[in-house]
Design an enzyme around this catalytic site. Structure first.
Site, mmCIF file in Angstrom:
data_model
loop_
_atom_site.group_PDB
_atom_site.id
_atom_site.type_symbol
_atom_site.label_atom_id
_atom_site.label_comp_id
_atom_site.label_asym_id
_atom_site.label_seq_id
_atom_site.Cartn_x
_atom_site.Cartn_y
_atom_site.Cartn_z
ATOM 1 N N LYS A 299 7.990 -2.927 1.017
ATOM 2 C CA LYS A 299 7.974 -3.023 -0.448
ATOM 3 C C LYS A 299 9.346 -3.421 -1.007
ATOM 4 O O LYS A 299 10.368 -3.359 -0.295
ATOM 5 C CB LYS A 299 7.521 -1.679 -1.025
ATOM 6 C CG LYS A 299 6.067 -1.314 -0.682
ATOM 7 C CD LYS A 299 5.641 -0.049 -1.429
ATOM 8 C CE LYS A 299 4.209 0.336 -1.087
ATOM 9 N NZ LYS A 299 3.772 1.545 -1.860
ATOM 10 N N ARG B 233 -0.146 4.121 9.733
ATOM 11 C CA ARG B 233 -0.007 5.161 8.706
ATOM 12 C C ARG B 233 0.825 6.340 9.241
ATOM 13 O O ARG B 233 1.618 6.937 8.501
ATOM 14 C CB ARG B 233 -1.374 5.609 8.180
ATOM 15 C CG ARG B 233 -2.070 4.494 7.389
ATOM 16 C CD ARG B 233 -3.176 5.008 6.512
ATOM 17 N NE ARG B 233 -2.679 5.915 5.499
ATOM 18 C CZ ARG B 233 -2.279 5.542 4.268
ATOM 19 N NH1 ARG B 233 -2.310 4.264 3.899
ATOM 20 N NH2 ARG B 233 -1.863 6.436 3.406
ATOM 21 N N ARG C 180 9.003 6.361 5.877
ATOM 22 C CA ARG C 180 9.210 6.861 4.515
ATOM 23 C C ARG C 180 10.254 7.974 4.486
ATOM 24 O O ARG C 180 11.037 8.069 3.529
ATOM 25 C CB ARG C 180 7.881 7.287 3.909
ATOM 26 C CG ARG C 180 7.062 6.068 3.438
ATOM 27 C CD ARG C 180 5.645 6.409 3.114
ATOM 28 N NE ARG C 180 4.981 5.355 2.344
ATOM 29 C CZ ARG C 180 3.663 5.310 2.135
ATOM 30 N NH1 ARG C 180 2.881 6.255 2.647
ATOM 31 N NH2 ARG C 180 3.128 4.331 1.438
ATOM 32 N N TYR D 98 -4.083 -4.294 -5.627
ATOM 33 C CA TYR D 98 -4.229 -2.844 -5.834
ATOM 34 C C TYR D 98 -5.447 -2.501 -6.696
ATOM 35 O O TYR D 98 -5.515 -1.396 -7.253
ATOM 36 C CB TYR D 98 -2.966 -2.287 -6.498
ATOM 37 C CG TYR D 98 -1.836 -1.915 -5.549
ATOM 38 C CD1 TYR D 98 -2.073 -1.218 -4.356
ATOM 39 C CD2 TYR D 98 -0.509 -2.204 -5.878
ATOM 40 C CE1 TYR D 98 -1.033 -0.849 -3.514
ATOM 41 C CE2 TYR D 98 0.545 -1.839 -5.029
ATOM 42 C CZ TYR D 98 0.271 -1.158 -3.859
ATOM 43 O OH TYR D 98 1.307 -0.784 -3.032
ATOM 44 N N THR E 209 2.747 9.632 1.717
ATOM 45 C CA THR E 209 3.034 8.848 0.501
ATOM 46 C C THR E 209 4.288 9.359 -0.200
ATOM 47 O O THR E 209 5.133 8.573 -0.636
ATOM 48 C CB THR E 209 1.824 8.942 -0.465
ATOM 49 O OG1 THR E 209 0.627 8.647 0.259
ATOM 50 C CG2 THR E 209 1.981 7.998 -1.634
ATOM 51 N N HIS F 124 3.712 -0.152 2.659
ATOM 52 C CA HIS F 124 2.263 -0.012 2.415
ATOM 53 C C HIS F 124 1.531 -0.144 3.740
ATOM 54 O O HIS F 124 1.971 -0.884 4.620
ATOM 55 C CB HIS F 124 1.778 -1.132 1.475
ATOM 56 C CG HIS F 124 0.270 -1.248 1.438
ATOM 57 N ND1 HIS F 124 -0.506 -0.475 0.618
ATOM 58 C CD2 HIS F 124 -0.581 -2.007 2.177
ATOM 59 C CE1 HIS F 124 -1.787 -0.757 0.838
ATOM 60 N NE2 HIS F 124 -1.864 -1.693 1.780
ATOM 61 N N GLU G 3 -7.554 -6.597 3.013
ATOM 62 C CA GLU G 3 -6.138 -6.834 2.704
ATOM 63 C C GLU G 3 -5.558 -7.959 3.569
ATOM 64 O O GLU G 3 -4.746 -8.751 3.102
ATOM 65 C CB GLU G 3 -5.344 -5.540 2.884
ATOM 66 C CG GLU G 3 -5.704 -4.495 1.824
ATOM 67 C CD GLU G 3 -4.954 -3.178 1.984
ATOM 68 O OE1 GLU G 3 -5.211 -2.274 1.169
ATOM 69 O OE2 GLU G 3 -4.113 -3.046 2.906
ATOM 70 N N PHE H 195 -0.975 5.683 -12.644
ATOM 71 C CA PHE H 195 0.259 4.948 -12.338
ATOM 72 C C PHE H 195 -0.006 3.483 -11.973
ATOM 73 O O PHE H 195 0.864 2.808 -11.430
ATOM 74 C CB PHE H 195 1.011 5.654 -11.203
ATOM 75 C CG PHE H 195 0.142 5.990 -10.009
ATOM 76 C CD1 PHE H 195 -0.116 5.051 -9.030
ATOM 77 C CD2 PHE H 195 -0.424 7.254 -9.891
ATOM 78 C CE1 PHE H 195 -0.923 5.347 -7.950
ATOM 79 C CE2 PHE H 195 -1.241 7.573 -8.810
ATOM 80 C CZ PHE H 195 -1.494 6.609 -7.832
ATOM 81 N N ASN I 79 8.183 3.740 -2.239
ATOM 82 C CA ASN I 79 8.112 4.417 -0.943
ATOM 83 C C ASN I 79 8.130 3.478 0.271
ATOM 84 O O ASN I 79 7.536 3.773 1.300
ATOM 85 C CB ASN I 79 6.925 5.393 -0.922
ATOM 86 C CG ASN I 79 5.609 4.699 -1.184
ATOM 87 O OD1 ASN I 79 5.563 3.479 -1.301
ATOM 88 N ND2 ASN I 79 4.546 5.466 -1.251
#
Ligand code: UDP
Ligand code: MG
Length: 135
Positions: A9, A85, A102, A49, A91, A115, A126, A57, A112
């Site tokens: 990100k 993950r 993270r 998203y 998260t 993704h 995706e 948010f 964070n």
């Protein structure tokens, strides 16, 4: 072999953490099938998203992800979706296990660092969103 979509990100790209994050990805046995640096428009962010559009948010997250360049990757490994993950961590970086990306590089629950797809269906969607030629 399973494929998943990963994104480094804007916060982590801007902070020059990409190299370290890619090193963690390779050290953990993923093959990087595709990798593309790009700057998403707000509209692309909203499309990507879309499943989150009812969340409070949504505006913030789509502004953030379109605020600067990202690095989009297709990662391959056995059980890649869960493995990626696990490597990303929770998260909220305050809750992320110490060895995770993270825990090392996220700023907060929004900014964070990375993704990752959360299920086989979303991984397929995706991946197709960014790399429609990849079968
Ligand atoms: N997010 C946020 N505030 C929250 C929860 C999530 O800004 O309270 C952002 C954050 O960038 C997160 C993204 O929305 O990565 C997607 O949320 P999700 O619950 O799917 O978390 P993830 O799958 O990224 O761990
Ligand atoms: Mg998610």
């Amino acid at each position: 072999m399973e494929k998943t979509l990963g994104i480094i990100k804007p916060d982590a790209v801007a902070a020059h953490h990409s190299g370290n994050i890619i090193a963690m990805i390779e050290k953990n046995g993923f093959t990087i099938v595709r990798m593309q640096k790009m700057h998403l428009s707000k509209k692309q962010a909203e499309q990507f998203y879309a499943v989150h559009k009812e969340r409070p948010f949504f505006g913030e997250m789509t502004s953030f992800i379109s605020s600067g360049p990202v690095i989009v990757m297709v990662l391959e490994k056995n059980d890649a979706i869960k493995a990626w993950r696990d490597l990303m961590g929770a998260t909220d970086p305050k809750k992320a296990a110490p060895h995770t990306i993270r825990a090392h590089y996220a700023i907060d629950i929004g900014k964070n660092a990375v993704h990752g797809s959360d299920a086989p269906e979303t991984a397929a969607e995706e991946i197709a969103f960014f790399f429609p030629d990849l079968k």
